[in-house]
Design an enzyme around this catalytic site. Structure first.
Site, PDB file in Angstrom:
ATOM      1  N   GLU A 166      33.605  42.926  34.545  1.00  0.00           N
ATOM      2  CA  GLU A 166      33.242  43.888  34.265  1.00  0.00           C
ATOM      3  C   GLU A 166      33.964  44.409  32.556  1.00  0.00           C
ATOM      4  O   GLU A 166      34.977  45.673  32.952  1.00  0.00           O
ATOM      5  CB  GLU A 166      34.237  44.861  34.900  1.00  0.00           C
ATOM      6  N   GLU A 376      31.005  41.112  43.184  1.00  0.00           N
ATOM      7  CA  GLU A 376      31.194  42.143  43.693  1.00  0.00           C
ATOM      8  C   GLU A 376      30.203  42.935  44.406  1.00  0.00           C
ATOM      9  O   GLU A 376      29.539  43.524  43.932  1.00  0.00           O
ATOM     10  CB  GLU A 376      32.189  43.346  43.212  1.00  0.00           C
TER      11      GLU A 376
HETATM   12  C1  BG6 Z   1      36.145  46.736  40.454  1.00  0.00           C
HETATM   13  C2  BG6 Z   1      36.992  45.796  39.907  1.00  0.00           C
HETATM   14  O1  BG6 Z   1      35.868  47.436  39.019  1.00  0.00           O
HETATM   15  O2  BG6 Z   1      35.723  47.249  41.255  1.00  0.00           O
HETATM   16  C3  BG6 Z   1      37.985  45.303  41.343  1.00  0.00           C
HETATM   17  O3  BG6 Z   1      36.127  44.262  39.078  1.00  0.00           O
HETATM   18  C4  BG6 Z   1      38.237  46.424  41.604  1.00  0.00           C
HETATM   19  O4  BG6 Z   1      39.138  45.210  39.994  1.00  0.00           O
HETATM   20  C5  BG6 Z   1      36.628  47.028  41.957  1.00  0.00           C
HETATM   21  O5  BG6 Z   1      39.419  46.847  43.117  1.00  0.00           O
HETATM   22  C6  BG6 Z   1      36.821  48.364  42.940  1.00  0.00           C
HETATM   23  O6  BG6 Z   1      37.741  49.279  42.732  1.00  0.00           O
HETATM   24  P1  BG6 Z   1      38.406  50.573  43.045  1.00  0.00           P
HETATM   25  O7  BG6 Z   1      38.635  51.298  42.139  1.00  0.00           O
HETATM   26  O8  BG6 Z   1      38.149  51.350  44.230  1.00  0.00           O
HETATM   27  O9  BG6 Z   1      39.674  49.604  43.446  1.00  0.00           O
END
Ligand code: BG6
Length: 475
Positions: A166, A376
């Site tokens: 990201e 993800e």
């Molecule tokens: C992504 C990242 O942006 O989303 C992760 O790659 C992150 O590291 C995940 O934890 C979820 O985001 P958040 O802010 O809900 O923890």
């Protein structure tokens, strides 16, 4: 296609070094920008940090045993740069490499494919202090040297590499919204650092290919597809401007090697566009062709509406988990992101939109013609343990619907390599502390020994893997 995913489809799950490992000063590890940032007052939710996190560094065997029990096909994790190079360059710390050998060997022995992210936001503090890290082109040489150490060390064991996680998020949060280190609010600097990330990706992919390492390489972008709020021409134009200055802007430079013309011209006119040297163009175009796959992190979609020159600017996020705090956010003169009445939202006001995933996959596939890995996807929630169980049916619903969307995208012709959920165990959320949970495995952060408890979603995903997705596709 039969009602199953392809046999070699990678049903996996993901994490990142800073969010799970802990042991932040052990075995010679140097400090990263996050080790410093979390100690500054008011920067993270209730001052939470990753000093211990889930203590994965010491509990790696136990965590792998849980992955094996689940039947995980792939595990995506990142490497902490300062475990390997405590000062960012130069002296190599063998103990850091040994930790990752242990992790990778453990995965392979249990039939789990390691998917390695080279960089998930924990830049060596020494490089930030010396030349501003991503702000300077010097980052390219230091990053290449780090990546080469990893390729040489692990190339016989690792087949999937993600150069950057990201880059659009860490540069935006670090340089426009001041929510991540180094905490700046400077649009021009954001665009400059983003350009440097694209160069890093390009040079690292080129190195990987030219040295002939076996395996596949890409980078993961946080992708948020956008719809126009209405078919009013002003909203449709807002959507187009969003694509030109956000989605096409962040994706094209990585996977085509050039910026979209309207978007780049817009920033240029404002005096904000990054400088593109002739040698940049060459390497960016070459490496875009060499890049094997596109990593996509998908959480939500955006709904876009007209935003006049005197319209609203960027707003902070909901980091409290108090639902109903959705705030419109935008760039005056371009677009504004609005609430979508047709969708449900999480407690952190993230839109839940499985069909947005299908939509995103199809548009990316058509634009770039490359295989895609979902690196993800997941749902952050407040989970609770009751009588030893965590009943996270909401997460099961979320994941089932997104898996269905993957299947639909494959049927529409998308070459999808795999699907990694975020995350395997609960872990530290950079801005939301430990209360926003994503894992299949609950970690009780209140207790010193950090016990792991399998959630209902653990057993659901076990079944997904066992049936190769069939349990999600039944009518
Ligand atoms: C992504 C990242 O942006 O989303 C992760 O790659 C992150 O590291 C995940 O934890 C979820 O985001 P958040 O802010 O809900 O923890």
């Amino acid at each position: 296609m039969s009602n199953r995913f392809p046999e070699n489809f990678l049903f996996g799950s993901a994490s990142a070094a800073y969010q799970v490992e802990g042991a932040y000063q052990e075995d010679g590890k140097g400090l990263s920008i996050w080790d410093e940032w979390v100690k500054l007052p008011g920067k993270t939710f209730q001052g939470t940090n990753g000093d211990v996190a889930t203590d994965h560094y010491h509990r790696v065997e136990e965590d792998i045993a849980l992955m094996k029990e689940m039947g995980l096909k792939a595990y995506r994790f990142s490497i902490s740069w300062t475990r390997i190079l405590p000062e960012g360059r130069g002296r190599i710390e063998r103990k850091g490499l040994e930790f990752y050998h242990k992790l990778i060997d453990g995965l392979l022995e249990n039939g789990i494919e390691p998917v390695v992210t080279i960089y998930h936001w924990d830049l060596p503090l020494a490089l930030q202090k010396e030349y501003g890290g991503w702000e300077d082109r010097k980052i390219v040489e230091d990053f290449k040297a780090f990546a080469k150490i990893l390729f040489d060390e692990f190339h016989k064991k690792v087949k999937y590499w993600i150069v950057l996680n990201e880059p659009n998020i860490f540069t935006q949060l670090g340089y426009v919204m001041a929510l991540h280190p180094p905490g700046m609010k400077d649009m021009g600097m954001y665009l400059k650092t983003y350009h440097h990330t694209a160069l890093v990706h390009a040079y690292v992919v080129k190195l990987f290919k030219e040295k002939g390492y076996e395996g596949k390489i890409g980078s993961s972008i946080a992708y948020t597809p956008g719809y126009a709020k209405t078919n009013d021409e002003k909203d449709v134009e807002a959507q187009r401007r969003y694509y030109e200055t956000v989605n096409h802007y962040i994706m094209d430079i990585y996977f085509k090697g050039k910026y979209p013309s309207w978007g780049y011209a817009y920033f240029k006119e404002k005096g904000l566009a990054p400088e593109i040297l002739p040698e940049d163009e060459k390497v960016l175009v070459e490496s875009a062709k060499m890049t094997d796959f596109i990593g996509i992190n998908y959480y939500q979609s955006a709904t876009l509406a007209y935003n006049g020159e005197d319209g609203i600017g960027l707003s902070d996020f909901n980091v409290s988990g108090e639902k109903g705090n959705f705030r419109e956010s935008g760039i005056p003169g371009l677009y504004r992101q609005v609430y979508n009445e047709k969708l449900k939202y999480t407690d952190w006001d993230w839109a839940i939109d499985p069909d947005g995933l299908r939509y995103a996959l199809v548009e990316i596939s058509e634009r770039f013609g490359k295989p895609i890995l979902i690196s993800e996807n997941g749902m952050g929630a407040f989970d609770e343990v009751s009588e030893g169980k965590v009943q996270d049916g909401y997460r099961i619903d979320y994941i089932r619907e997104h898996i269905k969307a993957c299947y639909d995208a494959i049927e529409e012709g998308v070459d999808l390599m795999g699907y990694c959920t975020w995350s395997f165990t609960d872990l530290l959320s950079w801005l939301n502390g430990y209360q926003k949970r994503y894992g299949f495995v609950f970690v009780d952060f209140e207790k010193e020994d950090l016990p792991r408890i399998r959630k209902d979603s653990f057993y659901f995903y076990q079944e997904v893997i066992k049936t190769n997705g069939e349990n999600c596709l039944k009518k």
